[in-house]
Design a protein around this motif. Structure first.
Motif, PDB file in Angstrom:
ATOM      1  N   GLY A  77      20.417 -64.171 -25.764  1.00  0.00           N
ATOM      2  CA  GLY A  77      19.321 -65.111 -26.014  1.00  0.00           C
ATOM      3  C   GLY A  77      19.640 -66.100 -27.124  1.00  0.00           C
ATOM      4  O   GLY A  77      19.627 -67.324 -26.911  1.00  0.00           O
ATOM      5  N   PRO A  78      19.962 -65.627 -28.340  1.00  0.00           N
ATOM      6  CA  PRO A  78      20.360 -66.564 -29.395  1.00  0.00           C
ATOM      7  C   PRO A  78      21.608 -67.374 -29.049  1.00  0.00           C
ATOM      8  O   PRO A  78      21.720 -68.542 -29.438  1.00  0.00           O
ATOM      9  N   PHE A  79      22.533 -66.766 -28.314  1.00  0.00           N
ATOM     10  CA  PHE A  79      23.753 -67.490 -27.951  1.00  0.00           C
ATOM     11  C   PHE A  79      23.444 -68.699 -27.063  1.00  0.00           C
ATOM     12  O   PHE A  79      24.096 -69.748 -27.171  1.00  0.00           O
ATOM     13  N   ILE A  80      22.448 -68.583 -26.195  1.00  0.00           N
ATOM     14  CA  ILE A  80      22.104 -69.670 -25.281  1.00  0.00           C
ATOM     15  C   ILE A  80      21.266 -70.739 -25.966  1.00  0.00           C
ATOM     16  O   ILE A  80      21.498 -71.942 -25.796  1.00  0.00           O
TER      17      ILE A  80
ATOM     18  N   SER B 125      16.017 -73.895 -31.385  1.00  0.00           N
ATOM     19  CA  SER B 125      14.924 -73.524 -32.287  1.00  0.00           C
ATOM     20  C   SER B 125      14.500 -72.097 -31.976  1.00  0.00           C
ATOM     21  O   SER B 125      14.726 -71.587 -30.875  1.00  0.00           O
ATOM     22  N   PHE B 126      13.869 -71.477 -32.965  1.00  0.00           N
ATOM     23  CA  PHE B 126      13.376 -70.123 -32.765  1.00  0.00           C
ATOM     24  C   PHE B 126      12.217 -70.078 -31.778  1.00  0.00           C
ATOM     25  O   PHE B 126      11.930 -69.030 -31.192  1.00  0.00           O
TER      26      PHE B 126
ATOM     27  N   LEU C 227      20.812 -71.379 -37.789  1.00  0.00           N
ATOM     28  CA  LEU C 227      19.837 -70.598 -37.017  1.00  0.00           C
ATOM     29  C   LEU C 227      20.420 -69.325 -36.428  1.00  0.00           C
ATOM     30  O   LEU C 227      19.692 -68.550 -35.813  1.00  0.00           O
ATOM     31  N   TRP C 228      21.703 -69.119 -36.607  1.00  0.00           N
ATOM     32  CA  TRP C 228      22.339 -67.972 -35.987  1.00  0.00           C
ATOM     33  C   TRP C 228      21.765 -66.657 -36.513  1.00  0.00           C
ATOM     34  O   TRP C 228      21.401 -66.532 -37.682  1.00  0.00           O
ATOM     35  N   THR C 229      21.721 -65.672 -35.619  1.00  0.00           N
ATOM     36  CA  THR C 229      21.353 -64.318 -36.015  1.00  0.00           C
ATOM     37  C   THR C 229      22.616 -63.565 -36.430  1.00  0.00           C
ATOM     38  O   THR C 229      23.738 -64.068 -36.294  1.00  0.00           O
ATOM     39  N   VAL C 230      22.440 -62.331 -36.897  1.00  0.00           N
ATOM     40  CA  VAL C 230      23.589 -61.576 -37.377  1.00  0.00           C
ATOM     41  C   VAL C 230      24.563 -61.265 -36.247  1.00  0.00           C
ATOM     42  O   VAL C 230      25.784 -61.200 -36.467  1.00  0.00           O
TER      43      VAL C 230
END
Length: 313
Positions: free
Chosen positions: A249-252, A176-177, A259-262
């Motif tokens: 951070g997003p990868f973990i 989650s964000f 929910l993935w970022t660019v």
């Protein structure tokens, strides 16, 4: 008459004594323009050398970006050619249309923008509040606490990465964000940057506001913040860029594709045995555009904030 002759002789001797002093002065005046022109030539030469060095550095910094743009307009098998082909033989403009259908690029951009905006706003808020306390509020142990807090910058993120993840997992915030927002809402660097700028604001302004009956929050909001636009813009831009480019951070914490970022989304073009480098470069160029726009809008405040944040410690 004798006395008059002696006085005239003494006067002439004094004038004669002054002549050697005037000669060097006159000679110095004659030499001054030449000396000044020599100094001016040396100064101009130094300026030319400095600008030439800066130009070389700018070109060196621009080379990776130019290569990225050039690679985004090539076929995949032409990206890693040796020697480097800076100008493609055929411009593949279709890369910039195909990428939107190959992956959910718009969704990835929206996720990155959401995280970057929320985290930037929170860091600016918390950093400016904490910096006000460390710079304008007197309390026992203030400087020791500030040094201890700033010392956390020296601790590598890998040292506490696993404990952080365990904490977020126990709280049910993984995938989650909220995990990324909670962990990045506070930053020691932001506190340091804002405090250094606040130290340049005279304490007399705060004292006058206290006499007028303003609370500490009122002084922070109505006196300090309006004077801190350059520092706030600098912190906002640095935080936005750091969050936008964050990969680990997003990868973990983000395992769901929606929910993935660019930065994570570009991994879609990396296969088990090969990678579509042209598409990766195309996505990288697109991801740079928001940062470039924000920097161009706030560059005046950003440069001013960086230049003045270290004037007083």
């Amino acid at each position: 008459m004798t006395h008059m002759a002696e006085d005239l002789k003494a006067s002439l001797s004094k004038d004669a004594a002054r002549l050697p002093d005037r000669a060097p002065a006159a000679e110095e005046r004659r030499r001054t323009p030449r000396g000044r022109s020599t100094r001016e030539r040396k100064k101009r030469t130094a300026d030319v050398v400095i600008y030439a060095v800066l130009a070389v550095l700018v070109v060196g910094l621009m080379v990776p970006f130019i290569w990225m743009v050039s690679s985004s307009l090539k076929e995949n098998n032409q990206v890693l050619t040796v020697p480097i082909q800076w100008i493609p033989t055929e411009f593949v403009w279709s890369n910039y249309t195909d990428i939107w259908t190959r992956i959910p690029m718009m969704g990835y951009l929206q996720n990155s923008l959401y995280l970057a905006v929320i985290i930037t706003c929170l860091q600016v808020l918390t950093g400016s509040l904490a910096a006000y306390g460390f710079s304008k509020v007197r309390f026992p142990g203030r400087d020791v606490l500030f040094l201890a807090y700033i010392g956390t910058i020296a601790v590598p993120w890998q040292a506490y990465m696993v404990p952080q993840y365990i904490m977020m997992q126990n709280l049910g915030l993984t995938n989650s964000f909220n995990a990324l927002i909670l962990l990045q809402a506070f930053g020691a660097f932001g506190v340091f940057l804002m405090r250094q700028y606040y130290m340049t604001i005279p304490d007399e302004l705060c004292e006058a506001a206290r006499i007028d009956g303003l609370s500490e929050y009122g002084i922070w909001a109505r006196v300090i913040l309006p004077l801190s636009k350059p520092a706030l813009a600098s912190l906002a831009l640095l935080t936005f860029v750091n969050t936008w480019n964050d990969y680990m951070g997003p990868f973990i914490y983000l395992t769901s594709n929606r929910l993935w970022t660019v930065q994570l989304g570009l991994r879609s073009f990396v296969g088990q045995f090969d990678a579509e480098y042209a598409m990766i470069m195309t996505g990288s160029v697109i991801s740079v555009i928001p940062i470039l726009v924000i920097f161009l809008i706030g560059q005046r405040y950003f440069i001013q904030g960086i230049a003045t944040s270290g004037m007083k410690g």
